[in-house]
Enzyme design. Sequence first.
Site, PDB file in Angstrom:
ATOM      1  N   GLU A 148      -0.360  -9.086  -1.152  1.00  0.00           N
ATOM      2  CA  GLU A 148      -0.934  -8.489   0.066  1.00  0.00           C
ATOM      3  C   GLU A 148      -2.125  -7.586  -0.304  1.00  0.00           C
ATOM      4  O   GLU A 148      -2.230  -6.432   0.095  1.00  0.00           O
ATOM      5  CB  GLU A 148       0.108  -7.700   0.877  1.00  0.00           C
ATOM      6  CG  GLU A 148      -0.286  -7.479   2.325  1.00  0.00           C
ATOM      7  CD  GLU A 148       0.782  -6.745   3.130  1.00  0.00           C
ATOM      8  OE1 GLU A 148       0.772  -5.498   3.157  1.00  0.00           O
ATOM      9  OE2 GLU A 148       1.631  -7.416   3.731  1.00  0.00           O
ATOM     10  N   ASP A 172       0.792  -1.233   0.000  1.00  0.00           N
ATOM     11  CA  ASP A 172       0.000   0.000   0.000  1.00  0.00           C
ATOM     12  C   ASP A 172       0.823   1.282   0.000  1.00  0.00           C
ATOM     13  O   ASP A 172       0.352   2.320   0.439  1.00  0.00           O
ATOM     14  CB  ASP A 172      -0.907  -0.007   1.232  1.00  0.00           C
ATOM     15  CG  ASP A 172      -0.115  -0.210   2.518  1.00  0.00           C
ATOM     16  OD1 ASP A 172       1.107   0.042   2.497  1.00  0.00           O
ATOM     17  OD2 ASP A 172      -0.705  -0.613   3.534  1.00  0.00           O
ATOM     18  N   ARG A 176       2.770   8.587   8.795  1.00  0.00           N
ATOM     19  CA  ARG A 176       2.502  10.000   8.476  1.00  0.00           C
ATOM     20  C   ARG A 176       1.373  10.583   9.334  1.00  0.00           C
ATOM     21  O   ARG A 176       1.456  11.702   9.825  1.00  0.00           O
ATOM     22  CB  ARG A 176       2.120  10.138   7.004  1.00  0.00           C
ATOM     23  CG  ARG A 176       3.285  10.394   6.079  1.00  0.00           C
ATOM     24  CD  ARG A 176       2.791  10.569   4.641  1.00  0.00           C
ATOM     25  NE  ARG A 176       3.797  11.192   3.783  1.00  0.00           N
ATOM     26  CZ  ARG A 176       4.895  10.606   3.329  1.00  0.00           C
ATOM     27  NH1 ARG A 176       5.187   9.376   3.685  1.00  0.00           N
ATOM     28  NH2 ARG A 176       5.729  11.252   2.536  1.00  0.00           N
ATOM     29  N   HIS A 208       6.347   5.502  12.989  1.00  0.00           N
ATOM     30  CA  HIS A 208       6.771   6.324  11.847  1.00  0.00           C
ATOM     31  C   HIS A 208       5.639   6.884  10.994  1.00  0.00           C
ATOM     32  O   HIS A 208       5.849   7.742  10.157  1.00  0.00           O
ATOM     33  CB  HIS A 208       7.679   5.491  10.917  1.00  0.00           C
ATOM     34  CG  HIS A 208       6.937   4.402  10.177  1.00  0.00           C
ATOM     35  ND1 HIS A 208       6.251   4.633   9.015  1.00  0.00           N
ATOM     36  CD2 HIS A 208       6.759   3.092  10.442  1.00  0.00           C
ATOM     37  CE1 HIS A 208       5.691   3.512   8.599  1.00  0.00           C
ATOM     38  NE2 HIS A 208       5.981   2.559   9.449  1.00  0.00           N
ATOM     39  N   GLU A 251      -2.115   5.218   2.892  1.00  0.00           N
ATOM     40  CA  GLU A 251      -2.061   3.796   2.523  1.00  0.00           C
ATOM     41  C   GLU A 251      -3.431   3.191   2.210  1.00  0.00           C
ATOM     42  O   GLU A 251      -3.547   2.353   1.319  1.00  0.00           O
ATOM     43  CB  GLU A 251      -1.364   2.993   3.628  1.00  0.00           C
ATOM     44  CG  GLU A 251       0.137   3.249   3.748  1.00  0.00           C
ATOM     45  CD  GLU A 251       0.494   4.500   4.529  1.00  0.00           C
ATOM     46  OE1 GLU A 251      -0.425   5.180   5.047  1.00  0.00           O
ATOM     47  OE2 GLU A 251       1.694   4.816   4.613  1.00  0.00           O
TER      48      GLU A 251
HETATM   49  C1  UD1 Z   1       6.736   4.922   3.436  1.00  0.00           C
HETATM   50  C2  UD1 Z   1       5.319   4.495   3.044  1.00  0.00           C
HETATM   51  C3  UD1 Z   1       4.624   3.841   4.228  1.00  0.00           C
HETATM   52  C4  UD1 Z   1       5.465   2.743   4.839  1.00  0.00           C
HETATM   53  C5  UD1 Z   1       6.858   3.267   5.144  1.00  0.00           C
HETATM   54  C6  UD1 Z   1       7.712   2.122   5.604  1.00  0.00           C
HETATM   55  C7  UD1 Z   1       4.137   5.920   1.439  1.00  0.00           C
HETATM   56  C8  UD1 Z   1       3.281   7.108   1.257  1.00  0.00           C
HETATM   57  N1  UD1 Z   1       4.538   5.667   2.693  1.00  0.00           N
HETATM   58  O1  UD1 Z   1       6.589   5.951   4.415  1.00  0.00           O
HETATM   59  O2  UD1 Z   1       3.399   3.280   3.777  1.00  0.00           O
HETATM   60  O3  UD1 Z   1       4.858   2.327   6.035  1.00  0.00           O
HETATM   61  O4  UD1 Z   1       7.428   3.822   3.956  1.00  0.00           O
HETATM   62  O5  UD1 Z   1       8.850   2.539   6.261  1.00  0.00           O
HETATM   63  O6  UD1 Z   1       4.459   5.246   0.495  1.00  0.00           O
HETATM   64  N2  UD1 Z   1      14.356   8.246   4.365  1.00  0.00           N
HETATM   65  C9  UD1 Z   1      15.730   8.157   4.242  1.00  0.00           C
HETATM   66  N3  UD1 Z   1      16.257   6.934   3.906  1.00  0.00           N
HETATM   67  C10 UD1 Z   1      15.507   5.830   3.700  1.00  0.00           C
HETATM   68  C11 UD1 Z   1      14.124   5.947   3.855  1.00  0.00           C
HETATM   69  C12 UD1 Z   1      13.561   7.158   4.158  1.00  0.00           C
HETATM   70  O7  UD1 Z   1      16.449   9.119   4.422  1.00  0.00           O
HETATM   71  O8  UD1 Z   1      16.066   4.760   3.412  1.00  0.00           O
HETATM   72  C13 UD1 Z   1      13.769   9.573   4.702  1.00  0.00           C
HETATM   73  C14 UD1 Z   1      13.810  10.542   3.520  1.00  0.00           C
HETATM   74  O9  UD1 Z   1      14.020  11.846   4.011  1.00  0.00           O
HETATM   75  C15 UD1 Z   1      12.380  10.438   2.959  1.00  0.00           C
HETATM   76  C16 UD1 Z   1      11.605  10.271   4.253  1.00  0.00           C
HETATM   77  O10 UD1 Z   1      12.396   9.394   5.052  1.00  0.00           O
HETATM   78  O11 UD1 Z   1      12.009  11.574   2.207  1.00  0.00           O
HETATM   79  C17 UD1 Z   1      10.216   9.711   4.119  1.00  0.00           C
HETATM   80  O12 UD1 Z   1      10.171   8.567   3.280  1.00  0.00           O
HETATM   81  P1  UD1 Z   1       8.788   8.197   2.518  1.00  0.00           P
HETATM   82  O13 UD1 Z   1       8.978   6.943   1.741  1.00  0.00           O
HETATM   83  O14 UD1 Z   1       8.285   9.377   1.793  1.00  0.00           O
HETATM   84  O15 UD1 Z   1       7.782   7.964   3.714  1.00  0.00           O
HETATM   85  P2  UD1 Z   1       7.775   6.908   4.870  1.00  0.00           P
HETATM   86  O16 UD1 Z   1       7.278   7.585   6.084  1.00  0.00           O
HETATM   87  O17 UD1 Z   1       9.044   6.178   4.908  1.00  0.00           O
HETATM   88  N1  UDP Z   2      12.138  -3.449  10.176  1.00  0.00           N
HETATM   89  C1  UDP Z   2      13.514  -3.550   9.987  1.00  0.00           C
HETATM   90  N2  UDP Z   2      14.333  -2.723  10.705  1.00  0.00           N
HETATM   91  C2  UDP Z   2      13.856  -1.812  11.590  1.00  0.00           C
HETATM   92  C3  UDP Z   2      12.452  -1.697  11.765  1.00  0.00           C
HETATM   93  C4  UDP Z   2      11.627  -2.534  11.021  1.00  0.00           C
HETATM   94  O1  UDP Z   2      13.978  -4.375   9.216  1.00  0.00           O
HETATM   95  O2  UDP Z   2      14.656  -1.114  12.206  1.00  0.00           O
HETATM   96  C5  UDP Z   2      11.263  -4.336   9.369  1.00  0.00           C
HETATM   97  C6  UDP Z   2      10.182  -5.090  10.115  1.00  0.00           C
HETATM   98  O3  UDP Z   2      10.638  -6.347  10.556  1.00  0.00           O
HETATM   99  C7  UDP Z   2       9.096  -5.243   9.053  1.00  0.00           C
HETATM  100  C8  UDP Z   2       9.252  -3.988   8.219  1.00  0.00           C
HETATM  101  O4  UDP Z   2      10.557  -3.489   8.483  1.00  0.00           O
HETATM  102  O5  UDP Z   2       9.374  -6.349   8.204  1.00  0.00           O
HETATM  103  C9  UDP Z   2       8.218  -2.972   8.616  1.00  0.00           C
HETATM  104  O6  UDP Z   2       8.545  -1.768   8.028  1.00  0.00           O
HETATM  105  P1  UDP Z   2       7.914  -0.403   8.468  1.00  0.00           P
HETATM  106  O7  UDP Z   2       7.466  -0.478   9.871  1.00  0.00           O
HETATM  107  O8  UDP Z   2       8.902   0.639   8.090  1.00  0.00           O
HETATM  108  O9  UDP Z   2       6.696  -0.255   7.467  1.00  0.00           O
HETATM  109  P2  UDP Z   2       5.172  -0.749   7.485  1.00  0.00           P
HETATM  110  O10 UDP Z   2       5.156  -2.213   7.679  1.00  0.00           O
HETATM  111  O11 UDP Z   2       4.515   0.012   8.579  1.00  0.00           O
HETATM  112  O12 UDP Z   2       4.662  -0.326   6.162  1.00  0.00           O
END
Ligand code: UD1
Ligand code: UDP
Length: 378
Positions: free
Chosen positions: A119, A97, A209, A207, A133
């Site tokens: 999923e 999602d 939003r 984490h 999502e």
């Molecule tokens: C995204 C997904 C969310 C998921 C989450 C998992 C969307 C809208 N959101 O949210 O569904 O639960 O990923 O973690 O698709 N960043 C880094 N390095 C990384 C990853 C992220 O620096 O490896 C920072 C960057 O500044 C980036 C910000 O995190 O712009 C947000 O990342 P983004 O993918 O936009 O949103 P998430 O909150 O991670």
């Molecule tokens: N996870 C990880 N390292 C971390 C935190 C989470 O590998 O420090 C893994 C966790 O086991 C799960 C996935 O990341 O498989 C969940 O990701 P996240 O919580 O970022 O996203 P969501 O599932 O909420 O979309």
Amino acid sequence: MKIKVMTVFGTRPEAIKMAPLVLALRADERFEAITTVTAQHREMLDSALEIFKIKPDYDLNLMHKGQTLQEITADVLTKIDGVIKKADPDIILVHGDTTTTFAAALAGFYNQKTLGHVEAGLRTWNKYSPFPEEMNRQMTDDLCDIYFAPTELSKKNLLKQNHPSDQIYVTGNTAIDAMHETIKDDYRHEIFNDLDPQKKMVLLTMHRRENQGSKMKETFEAIREVVLKRNDVQVVYPVHLSPKVQEAAHEVFDDVKDVHLIDPLDVVDFHNLQAKSSFIMSDSGGVQEEAPALHKPVLVLRDTTERPEGVLAGTLKLVGTNGENVKKEMLRLLDDEEEYQRMANAKNPYGDGHACERILDAIAYYFKRTDVRPKDFV
Ligand code: UD1
Ligand code: UDP
């Protein structure tokens, strides 16, 4: 002729749950596997790719700091188009999602490709929770042709929206397949050097939003208060790299000795840390599926969940982000052994570790390479 299957993913959770599928596709002679990553996440995606030793065929490399939903959507949509045209897959598989999921599905649709959703069918039926999502997954399901629903309930959700029953396969969640690769009995991590073996360890992640801002602050303050009041509990929090989350976590916890803020862990470390924890507090989606498989109670720091199976089973408790409630439920799990055991010993409803086999067999069936429809996960 092999069936050309392109998997597309971009964030950490998609990578962890698609990795076992990519590996299964690569090992199966019926398929030609093409792996495309958007890199909506960079470091957190690469960490998962490295653990599962997956080198993508195409990498859109689009992450930037503080990216907006609009930017991610537009970047995926425009940058993946050439890849789809060049690779010309028979089917594109997206997962879950995220904005990568929805935008990649839309790009696939514009190219009139067969689309599969791994999923599929998770729902809260609340447009803004989780945001964005819930709409990402509904819109993705509208675009897709074949559905891999992890549970019977997710199949029912798809049927409610008139998706065709014969194109829905109940497979279990691939997260459980991934755990077969990662959990190790003799696991050890340097974080344990900083922990007190006499104190209970609570694993925290947050984490989302829709939680960023006041909800996150209120939850963190409540956890801070509990930890400061007692001397028998310590919290480990691998903090998501999102700048908003980093700021909030450091602001509230930096001066609390028994809260350990650490970098995001690779998936082997994180799965094993879950296994070693007393319980988990999280707003993560994936954690709600993994923890029940490890018999760890989860206090879900959200107002809604698309994973009610774990709540019904008894492992997950939806506690929201109200400070008083967070404190109350945290204290209950620390002090009420009967309640703890009840939550810890519930049955995992999310899979048996064979989701990928079912998905591959369903794709072969869809493309008429076999007459045998795979049996649903029950
Ligand atoms: C995204 C997904 C969310 C998921 C989450 C998992 C969307 C809208 N959101 O949210 O569904 O639960 O990923 O973690 O698709 N960043 C880094 N390095 C990384 C990853 C992220 O620096 O490896 C920072 C960057 O500044 C980036 C910000 O995190 O712009 C947000 O990342 P983004 O993918 O936009 O949103 P998430 O909150 O991670
Ligand atoms: N996870 C990880 N390292 C971390 C935190 C989470 O590998 O420090 C893994 C966790 O086991 C799960 C996935 O990341 O498989 C969940 O990701 P996240 O919580 O970022 O996203 P969501 O599932 O909420 O979309």
